[in-house]
Write a protein that holds these residues in place. Sequence first.
Motif, PDB file in Angstrom:
ATOM      1  N   GLU A  75       0.860  -1.188   0.000  1.00 47.26           N
ATOM      2  CA  GLU A  75       0.000   0.000   0.000  1.00 47.26           C
ATOM      3  C   GLU A  75       0.900   1.243   0.000  1.00 47.26           C
ATOM      4  O   GLU A  75       2.052   1.174   0.446  1.00 47.26           O
ATOM      5  N   PRO A  76       0.361   2.372  -0.461  1.00 50.43           N
ATOM      6  CA  PRO A  76       1.187   3.592  -0.488  1.00 50.43           C
ATOM      7  C   PRO A  76       1.816   3.935   0.866  1.00 50.43           C
ATOM      8  O   PRO A  76       2.984   4.317   0.933  1.00 50.43           O
ATOM      9  N   ASP A  77       1.038   3.777   1.951  1.00 41.29           N
ATOM     10  CA  ASP A  77       1.596   4.125   3.269  1.00 41.29           C
ATOM     11  C   ASP A  77       2.672   3.135   3.707  1.00 41.29           C
ATOM     12  O   ASP A  77       3.604   3.503   4.420  1.00 41.29           O
ATOM     13  N   ALA A  80       5.798   4.199   2.053  1.00 39.21           N
ATOM     14  CA  ALA A  80       6.390   5.326   2.787  1.00 39.21           C
ATOM     15  C   ALA A  80       7.135   4.823   4.014  1.00 39.21           C
ATOM     16  O   ALA A  80       8.247   5.269   4.308  1.00 39.21           O
ATOM     17  N   ALA A  81       6.512   3.875   4.720  1.00 38.38           N
ATOM     18  CA  ALA A  81       7.161   3.337   5.920  1.00 38.38           C
ATOM     19  C   ALA A  81       8.435   2.576   5.556  1.00 38.38           C
ATOM     20  O   ALA A  81       9.389   2.516   6.343  1.00 38.38           O
TER      21      ALA A  81
ATOM     22  N   GLN B 361      -1.345   9.409   2.428  1.00 37.28           N
ATOM     23  CA  GLN B 361      -0.849   8.025   2.415  1.00 37.28           C
ATOM     24  C   GLN B 361       0.620   7.984   2.020  1.00 37.28           C
ATOM     25  O   GLN B 361       1.398   7.202   2.554  1.00 37.28           O
ATOM     26  N   GLN B 362       0.977   8.831   1.025  1.00 36.24           N
ATOM     27  CA  GLN B 362       2.371   8.833   0.574  1.00 36.24           C
ATOM     28  C   GLN B 362       3.296   9.215   1.722  1.00 36.24           C
ATOM     29  O   GLN B 362       4.440   8.821   1.776  1.00 36.24           O
ATOM     30  N   GLY B 364       2.849   8.240   4.688  1.00 32.10           N
ATOM     31  CA  GLY B 364       2.903   7.139   5.656  1.00 32.10           C
ATOM     32  C   GLY B 364       1.641   6.931   6.461  1.00 32.10           C
ATOM     33  O   GLY B 364       1.595   6.048   7.321  1.00 32.10           O
TER      34      GLY B 364
END
Lengths: 253, 408
Positions: A75-77, A80-81, B361-362, B364
């Motif tokens: 997923e996008p998040d 990022a993580a 979301q990008q 995080g």
Amino acid sequence: MLKLDNLTADVGEGDGRKTILNGLSLEVPAGEVHAIMGPNGAGKSTLSYVLTGRDGYEATSGTATLNGDDLLDMEPDERAAAGLFLSFQYPVEIPGVPVMTFVRAAINAQRKTRGEDEISAPDFIKKAREIGQKLNIDADMLKRPVNVGFSGGEKKRLEIFQMMMMEPRFAILDETDSGLDIDALKTVADGVNALRSEDRGMLVITHYQRLLDHIKPDRVHVLAKGRIVKSGGPELALQLEKEGYDGILGEVA
Amino acid sequence: MTTTALKNPSEAERQLAERFARQKPEVAQKAAFEAFGRTGLPHRRMEQWKWTDVRQAVPELAPVTADADTTIELPSNAVKLSFDGTAWTIPDELPAGLNIFLISGGHDFAQADALPVGALAASMTGHSGKDMLMIEVSAKVDRPLVLSYHGGDDAAFSRVVFVVREACHVDIFEHYSGGSGFSSFLTEFGLAEGASANRTLLQEASQQEVTAITTTAHLETKAAFTQSALAFGGKLCRIETHLEHKGEGAEATLNGAYLAASGYHTDFTTHVTHGAESCVTSQLTKGAVADGGRGVFQGKFLVPRTIGQFTDAEMQHQALLLENGAEIFAKPELEIYADDVECEHGNTSGQLDEDALFYMQQRGIPKPEARALLTEAFIAEALEKAHEDVRAQLVEATRRFLRNQRGG
């Protein structure tokens, strides 16, 4: 670090669906900064959205990994993580959510996904103040809702602020130079250069040479029709500036 | 016979008539019940109630098992009054400038015809000497007044009349937390010249309950009335406020936020009359509705010729449909006959900005959290003028609600 292999991606839905990335391969090792240049419509922004996982930008074949982790599966998040950061070409307004609240929520969400403790409030505030000073971002701006009523230059500085706060492992800068005057360009470039390190990679997407005067790339790639058509050292950017895309593309065609 | 006023009464209306018949009403209470009887429980064939059908929602009066309600931490200096569905409890000691009287007997309710459910409350109260209050404010009272409503078995009625004397001020927090199958609470404000009241209101109820919170407010010259309401609805919940500017330069702020989960119905209805020159009304209503929930906003500004000159009024309603299957009904109305006025209105319903969600979301933030953060910020704007002692807790209650929605 970032490894793209024969990446193909579609954009849009139904009849409007088009293949924009067409067998793109690229590798950016840790510690290096690469630039991607290319004419309008080459697929530069599509590449940044496919890698960050935006809805409607779908990889249909090929692979994209960050330190061996399959980005396309996340997923996008989660991306990022995992350390992937995109400085948006057009940063988005988040009404009602102050910058400080937003950045802290984002950092803590990333940490939570990685199974780490939250950043303490004093540490966070101290870091925000220090980075804000470097980027000429005053405390007042950090209290305002994210990007709401910000000038183009302020938005871009805020992207770099967030990048420096989050310390991503890999950063994509999508046309970060657009909308910046000479002084702001220097400020932004200083911020980016401060983040250069052995364990971090960067991909700088740009139309023009001028950002690359400040952020010296290790490699330059030319993107056209959805794939890398030419790669070289920093001198390739200068050649592009002189001869234009037509010259280079004619040469490879 | 007052009961004959009801034509073809439903079971609930018959029970209400019986309940009224057990009292010894005075003229004013009889008049109020007659006004109620002309319509009975309001229903969808009445223009003002077309989206909020009380008659259908209350087939009969029946008790409910009350849900656990939100605990609000009140400031230690708060003056606490509570209503258990039958009787008010008033503290023994009151600050200077605050007098509270339990009232018995009939008192006219002038707007009975326009507010049938309010008229019902006016008819049913004042008999026991326990369910009607007159609160007189004759100073700038610096301790907030808290009115808690909870309980009442199958039906609960209360009436509270605020009289705020010249240049005096009061802060009020009202917490309605259900506990009665059907309830109608009537609150009347009279603000004298230069008087002001800041009212914050939180409404919660279970999915079995029908609640009507009716308010009237009269503002004399340079009086100021500020209302911030957060409502979670119930089987049906109508929060209706009728305000009239009666003296030059009066100012009103009517803000509200409604949230409706699946199976919940929340209705904000307001009516503002600019009955004097140079009065100001500012209204911001926000809503967020989940799949299977219903939100209703009806707002009206009436600006008569001549006396309504130099009115400055703005009405904004903005709602978010959190999921497919959410329903929002909105009717903003400006009726303006004066020619030198500034009146604006805006009305939008939509979904969260996908670009903003992706951006978050990008950085995080998982999508459900991003949705909650955006929605909370959206709702919180309507609560900015709520009393500072409870504002953060209202936003927190909003956050909890949003965390419990699926999103999608």
